[in-house]
Design an enzyme around this catalytic site. Structure first.
Site, PDB file in Angstrom:
ATOM      1  N   CYS A   1       0.846  -1.192   0.000  1.00  0.00           N
ATOM      2  CA  CYS A   1       0.000   0.000   0.000  1.00  0.00           C
ATOM      3  C   CYS A   1       0.885   1.247   0.000  1.00  0.00           C
ATOM      4  O   CYS A   1       1.900   1.287   0.687  1.00  0.00           O
ATOM      5  CB  CYS A   1      -0.943   0.105   1.188  1.00  0.00           C
ATOM      6  SG  CYS A   1      -2.228  -1.136   1.214  1.00  0.00           S
TER       7      CYS A   1
ATOM      8  N   ARG B   1       5.957  -0.606  -4.278  1.00  0.00           N
ATOM      9  CA  ARG B   1       5.524  -1.185  -3.015  1.00  0.00           C
ATOM     10  C   ARG B   1       4.528  -2.333  -3.227  1.00  0.00           C
ATOM     11  O   ARG B   1       4.275  -3.104  -2.322  1.00  0.00           O
ATOM     12  CB  ARG B   1       4.880  -0.107  -2.134  1.00  0.00           C
ATOM     13  CG  ARG B   1       5.853   0.984  -1.748  1.00  0.00           C
ATOM     14  CD  ARG B   1       5.154   2.082  -0.982  1.00  0.00           C
ATOM     15  NE  ARG B   1       4.687   1.626   0.319  1.00  0.00           N
ATOM     16  CZ  ARG B   1       5.438   1.542   1.397  1.00  0.00           C
ATOM     17  NH1 ARG B   1       6.699   1.887   1.333  1.00  0.00           N
ATOM     18  NH2 ARG B   1       4.937   1.133   2.531  1.00  0.00           N
TER      19      ARG B   1
ATOM     20  N   TRP C   1      -2.782  -2.721  -1.776  1.00  0.00           N
ATOM     21  CA  TRP C   1      -2.368  -4.122  -1.889  1.00  0.00           C
ATOM     22  C   TRP C   1      -3.339  -4.873  -0.998  1.00  0.00           C
ATOM     23  O   TRP C   1      -3.318  -4.732   0.225  1.00  0.00           O
ATOM     24  CB  TRP C   1      -0.934  -4.264  -1.394  1.00  0.00           C
ATOM     25  CG  TRP C   1      -0.282  -5.579  -1.664  1.00  0.00           C
ATOM     26  CD1 TRP C   1       0.389  -5.938  -2.802  1.00  0.00           C
ATOM     27  CD2 TRP C   1      -0.213  -6.715  -0.782  1.00  0.00           C
ATOM     28  NE1 TRP C   1       0.865  -7.224  -2.683  1.00  0.00           N
ATOM     29  CE2 TRP C   1       0.514  -7.723  -1.463  1.00  0.00           C
ATOM     30  CE3 TRP C   1      -0.695  -6.988   0.491  1.00  0.00           C
ATOM     31  CZ2 TRP C   1       0.772  -8.968  -0.897  1.00  0.00           C
ATOM     32  CZ3 TRP C   1      -0.434  -8.224   1.055  1.00  0.00           C
ATOM     33  CH2 TRP C   1       0.293  -9.196   0.363  1.00  0.00           C
TER      34      TRP C   1
ATOM     35  N   ASN D   1      -2.811   2.412   5.268  1.00  0.00           N
ATOM     36  CA  ASN D   1      -1.879   1.325   4.992  1.00  0.00           C
ATOM     37  C   ASN D   1      -1.695   0.567   6.301  1.00  0.00           C
ATOM     38  O   ASN D   1      -1.482   1.178   7.337  1.00  0.00           O
ATOM     39  CB  ASN D   1      -0.538   1.927   4.515  1.00  0.00           C
ATOM     40  CG  ASN D   1       0.584   0.915   4.473  1.00  0.00           C
ATOM     41  OD1 ASN D   1       0.358  -0.286   4.446  1.00  0.00           O
ATOM     42  ND2 ASN D   1       1.812   1.404   4.475  1.00  0.00           N
ATOM     43  N   GLY D   2      -1.810  -0.757   6.263  1.00  0.00           N
ATOM     44  CA  GLY D   2      -1.647  -1.540   7.489  1.00  0.00           C
ATOM     45  C   GLY D   2      -2.831  -2.458   7.700  1.00  0.00           C
ATOM     46  O   GLY D   2      -3.620  -2.690   6.779  1.00  0.00           O
TER      47      GLY D   2
ATOM     48  N   GLU E   1      19.592 -17.171  -2.402  1.00  0.00           N
ATOM     49  CA  GLU E   1      19.289 -15.864  -2.995  1.00  0.00           C
ATOM     50  C   GLU E   1      19.117 -15.990  -4.514  1.00  0.00           C
ATOM     51  O   GLU E   1      18.225 -15.378  -5.099  1.00  0.00           O
ATOM     52  CB  GLU E   1      20.391 -14.861  -2.637  1.00  0.00           C
ATOM     53  CG  GLU E   1      20.212 -13.454  -3.202  1.00  0.00           C
ATOM     54  CD  GLU E   1      18.935 -12.747  -2.753  1.00  0.00           C
ATOM     55  OE1 GLU E   1      18.204 -13.279  -1.902  1.00  0.00           O
ATOM     56  OE2 GLU E   1      18.650 -11.670  -3.293  1.00  0.00           O
TER      57      GLU E   1
ATOM     58  N   LYS F   1      15.774 -14.900  -6.531  1.00  0.00           N
ATOM     59  CA  LYS F   1      15.813 -13.908  -7.619  1.00  0.00           C
ATOM     60  C   LYS F   1      15.142 -14.485  -8.855  1.00  0.00           C
ATOM     61  O   LYS F   1      14.414 -13.811  -9.556  1.00  0.00           O
ATOM     62  CB  LYS F   1      17.258 -13.503  -7.976  1.00  0.00           C
ATOM     63  CG  LYS F   1      17.944 -12.576  -7.005  1.00  0.00           C
ATOM     64  CD  LYS F   1      17.430 -11.168  -6.992  1.00  0.00           C
ATOM     65  CE  LYS F   1      16.316 -10.903  -6.043  1.00  0.00           C
ATOM     66  NZ  LYS F   1      16.498 -10.796  -4.648  1.00  0.00           N
TER      67      LYS F   1
ATOM     68  N   GLU G   1      11.037 -15.151  -8.105  1.00  0.00           N
ATOM     69  CA  GLU G   1      10.151 -14.029  -7.803  1.00  0.00           C
ATOM     70  C   GLU G   1       9.880 -13.141  -9.009  1.00  0.00           C
ATOM     71  O   GLU G   1       8.825 -12.529  -9.095  1.00  0.00           O
ATOM     72  CB  GLU G   1      10.642 -13.224  -6.597  1.00  0.00           C
ATOM     73  CG  GLU G   1      11.925 -12.445  -6.797  1.00  0.00           C
ATOM     74  CD  GLU G   1      12.344 -11.673  -5.545  1.00  0.00           C
ATOM     75  OE1 GLU G   1      11.501 -11.373  -4.678  1.00  0.00           O
ATOM     76  OE2 GLU G   1      13.542 -11.354  -5.436  1.00  0.00           O
TER      77      GLU G   1
ATOM     78  N   HIS H   1      18.169 -36.848  -1.039  1.00  0.00           N
ATOM     79  CA  HIS H   1      17.177 -37.295  -0.061  1.00  0.00           C
ATOM     80  C   HIS H   1      15.751 -36.949  -0.502  1.00  0.00           C
ATOM     81  O   HIS H   1      14.894 -36.689   0.340  1.00  0.00           O
ATOM     82  CB  HIS H   1      17.494 -36.699   1.312  1.00  0.00           C
ATOM     83  CG  HIS H   1      18.819 -37.151   1.835  1.00  0.00           C
ATOM     84  ND1 HIS H   1      19.064 -38.472   2.165  1.00  0.00           N
ATOM     85  CD2 HIS H   1      19.980 -36.497   2.035  1.00  0.00           C
ATOM     86  CE1 HIS H   1      20.325 -38.597   2.567  1.00  0.00           C
ATOM     87  NE2 HIS H   1      20.909 -37.404   2.485  1.00  0.00           N
TER      88      HIS H   1
ATOM     89  N   LYS I   1       7.323  -4.465  -2.030  1.00  0.00           N
ATOM     90  CA  LYS I   1       8.712  -4.160  -1.652  1.00  0.00           C
ATOM     91  C   LYS I   1       8.872  -4.152  -0.143  1.00  0.00           C
ATOM     92  O   LYS I   1       9.841  -4.645   0.397  1.00  0.00           O
ATOM     93  CB  LYS I   1       9.079  -2.789  -2.236  1.00  0.00           C
ATOM     94  CG  LYS I   1      10.475  -2.322  -1.879  1.00  0.00           C
ATOM     95  CD  LYS I   1      11.486  -2.948  -2.794  1.00  0.00           C
ATOM     96  CE  LYS I   1      12.899  -2.556  -2.471  1.00  0.00           C
ATOM     97  NZ  LYS I   1      13.831  -3.607  -2.924  1.00  0.00           N
TER      98      LYS I   1
END
Ligand code: G6P
Length: 620
Positions: free
Chosen positions: A2, A27, A76, A110-111, A493, A497, A500, A516, A615
């Protein structure tokens, strides 16, 4: 997650609000809206689902909305689907969509309001009607309820609401009786105020207002702001005015622009030498690492018996890498915990424990909660944060700032590298103080660290090969990233990358663990990427890759110059410059970032704003 913007001044508000929202797109959002008002006239609300250009088209780039005071929002979705009705702004009266509104209070948020269900019931009993599924509509109506019940003015109505709600919020509100004014409040969600001559700006993050002003106020937790053209006043929960310091932002405005690159992510990948250099230069003075700016003294270091690192996403991957480095160099137990899991562990923390919270934004809700818990349990806390003045930076006992500058692409690159460099420097200093490295080794490690930025630059020079290779893998279904020790941390990482931003399923595995279970997923041409930088583990990882190859896998290897044997075992090799193996993650991660980037571009995806991601994740 948001984005909120606000403006009150002498210029037309809507184009400024749209511009601000555009700069907050990173964001993450799925709908957007504006509320703008001209003098005493009624507030006009416009909303649109999907990308911001729908809202811009609806308002002729903002030109069709007159008025010099307004608020804007990118949503969002948390409570309720991403629909027009749930998009913000929400109003206190009986209206749900776009148009001129009679309502007394109009707001964006926002929240998450945790007790919104119980508050909604209360308001229903008092005759309020609800149109959306959002918790925001409940807050806006609760403010209206107190505003009318006590006839106490906006600041007091807001503080009463703040006492009543549980959860996190950044709120921006306009009141019908207060033309040209915006009221704002926050708890655990970011919100900043920028002031300029005859104008005040409000935003979730600095890049939204950098074009207009560099003078910024960080509203504290549980504080309220009253904004009118050129004037910002702040109040505490009692309604008493409080004085806040102005911070001058030193980033240049271009830092938040694409600067000729096709995407922010590519620009930020290329900014890594500078981000790492600036961060290291802030810590290394005259051949010595100096942590005094972070308040970490030798005495504190000597007192430590364990380290706990906590973070989310890529920042957690930095923690994973740092764990190997610190344990190896300093011989102290290090534990890495996902911030969202931190509270579910009964860890023995005490005054000899250093809890390091790593966060680019300094606002990630889970990381903040972990920090607070660590403080409560008596540990010493150190935040490794990029955004100056963010909540985590303000609440930690000690702060080590990374100097990566604003990072806009959702997929982090330069902030990750800056965090890694900061923690590597921290490890080296700890090792000296704890006596686990000699002065000579210390000097050599500092030289190696200072050489990293140029070496990252050299890795970037090889990007065309990765661009070519990514075109070959653009249709892959699964990609596996494997490595041992520090190479495993880098694999984590690299895999993130890739998945996503390219939406290709990928997994990172400790190379020895493949057999395994996961090896049953290897089919003809499945891509397996091995990170092969730790000399004592290379042979073993190559053996694991060979197991995959004999089941049809296609192999790529990343290794340091000189390890030419790797080339004989894999189909495609990427070389990185040699460095002290403790610091190699900073180099090995770069080809993996480029691979994810180019694969996403080849698949025609929205590289900087991947679907469903945000973000800065300000909800738990
Ligand atoms: C989000 C971002 C990631 C980031 C994580 C933690 O998921 O997309 O790139 O690593 O949050 O964010 P922080 O700001 O705490 O580093």
């Amino acid at each position: 997650m948001c984005g909120i913007v606000g403006y009150t001044g002498k210029k037309q508000a809507a184009p400024i609000l749209l511009d601000g929202l555009r700069r907050l797109e990173y964001r993450g959002y799925d709908s957007a809206g504006l509320a703008v008002r001209a003098g005493n006239s009624l507030t006009e609300v416009v909303k649109a689902t999907g990308k911001l250009y729908h809202l811009a088209d609806k308002t002729d780039q903002g030109r069709s909305l007159p008025g010099t005071c307004g608020i804007g929002h990118t949503r969002w979705a948390t409570h309720g689907d991403p629909s027009l009705i749930n998009a913000h702004p929400h109003v206190s009266g009986n209206c749900s969509g776009s148009g001129k509104v009679e309502s007394d209070v109009v707001g964006v948020h926002n929240g998450i309001i945790e007790n919104y269900g119980e508050l909604k019931e209360k308001l229903l009993r008092h005759g309020y009607q609800f149109y959306s599924d959002t918790d925001t509509e409940v807050v806006v109506k609760l403010v209206d309820y107190y505003y009318k019940k006590y006839r106490i003015g906006p600041v007091d109505a807001i503080t009463r609401t703040m006492v009543r709600v549980r959860g996190s919020y950044a709120l921006a509100l306009m009141f019908k009786d207060y033309p040209e004014e915006i009221f704002a409040a926050r708890k655990d969600s970011p919100l900043i105020i920028g002031t300029a001559e005859n104008a005040v700006y409000l935003a979730s993050d600095v890049p939204a207002i950098l074009k207009y002003t560099r003078s910024v106020y960080y509203i504290g937790n549980l504080q309220v702001a009253r904004l009118s053209p050129g004037c910002a006043k702040f109040f505490d929960l009692n309604g008493d005015e409080v004085a806040l310091p102005v911070t001058e932002i030193t980033w240049d405005a271009e830092a938040a622009e694409k600067g000729g690159y096709e995407h922010f992510m590519l620009k930020e990948i290329h900014e890594q030498p500078a981000a790492v250099r600036d961060t290291l230069n802030s810590l290394i003075k005259e051949g010595r690492i100096d942590l005094t700016a972070a308040g970490i003294t030798d005495e504190i270091i000597r007192s430590l018996s364990q380290i706990v690192i906590t973070a989310c996403g890529s920042a957690w991957h930095v923690g994973m890498a740092a764990q190997y480095v610190i344990e190896d160099m300093v011989e102290i137990p290090v534990r890495v915990e996902l911030a969202s899991e931190f509270r579910y562990r009964s860890m023995p923390l005490n005054e000899n424990t250093l809890v390091i919270v790593i966060s680019q934004s300094g606002e990630t809700a889970d990381s903040l909660a972990a920090l607070r818990l660590a403080k409560e349990r008596g540990a010493i806390t150190l935040a490794v944060v990029n955004v100056v003045g963010s909540t985590i930076a303000r609440e930690a006992d000690h702060v080590l700032y990374t100097l990566a500058g604003p990072e806009i692409a959702v997929a982090t690159t330069k902030a990750y590298s800056a965090q890694l460099a900061a923690l590597d420097a921290f490890a080296v200093q700890m090792a000296l103080v704890k006596g686990t490295v000699s002065r000579e080794q210390y000097g050599h490690m500092i030289e190696e660290l200072l050489g990293i930025p140029d070496k990252i630059g050299r890795v970037l020079e090889d990007k065309e090969r990765l661009q070519w290779f990514s075109s070959k893998i653009a249709n892959a279904h699964d990609i596996f990233f494997i490595g041992r020790g520090l190479d495993y941390a880098i694999s984590l990482e690299g895999s993130l990358k890739m998945k996503e931003i390219s939406y290709i399923h990928s997994e990172a595995y400790a190379a020895g663990e493949l057999k395994h279970g996961t090896i049953s997923l290897i089919e003809k041409n499945t891509l397996v990427i091995g990170v092969l930088t730790q000399s004592r583990m290379i042979e073993k990882t190559i053996a694991n890759m060979a197991e995959c190859k004999s089941r049809g896998a296609y192999l790529m290897g990343i290794t340091t110059n000189g390890n030419f044997a790797v080339e004989d075992s894999v189909n495609f090799t990427v070389y990185i410059p040699k460095t002290d193996e403790h610091f190699v993650s900073s180099l090995a991660v770069v080809p993996l970032q480029l691979l994810g980037y180019y694969t996403s571009v080849n698949r025609g995806l929205d590289v900087d704003k991947p679907r469903n991601l945000a973000k800065s994740v300000t909800v738990e």
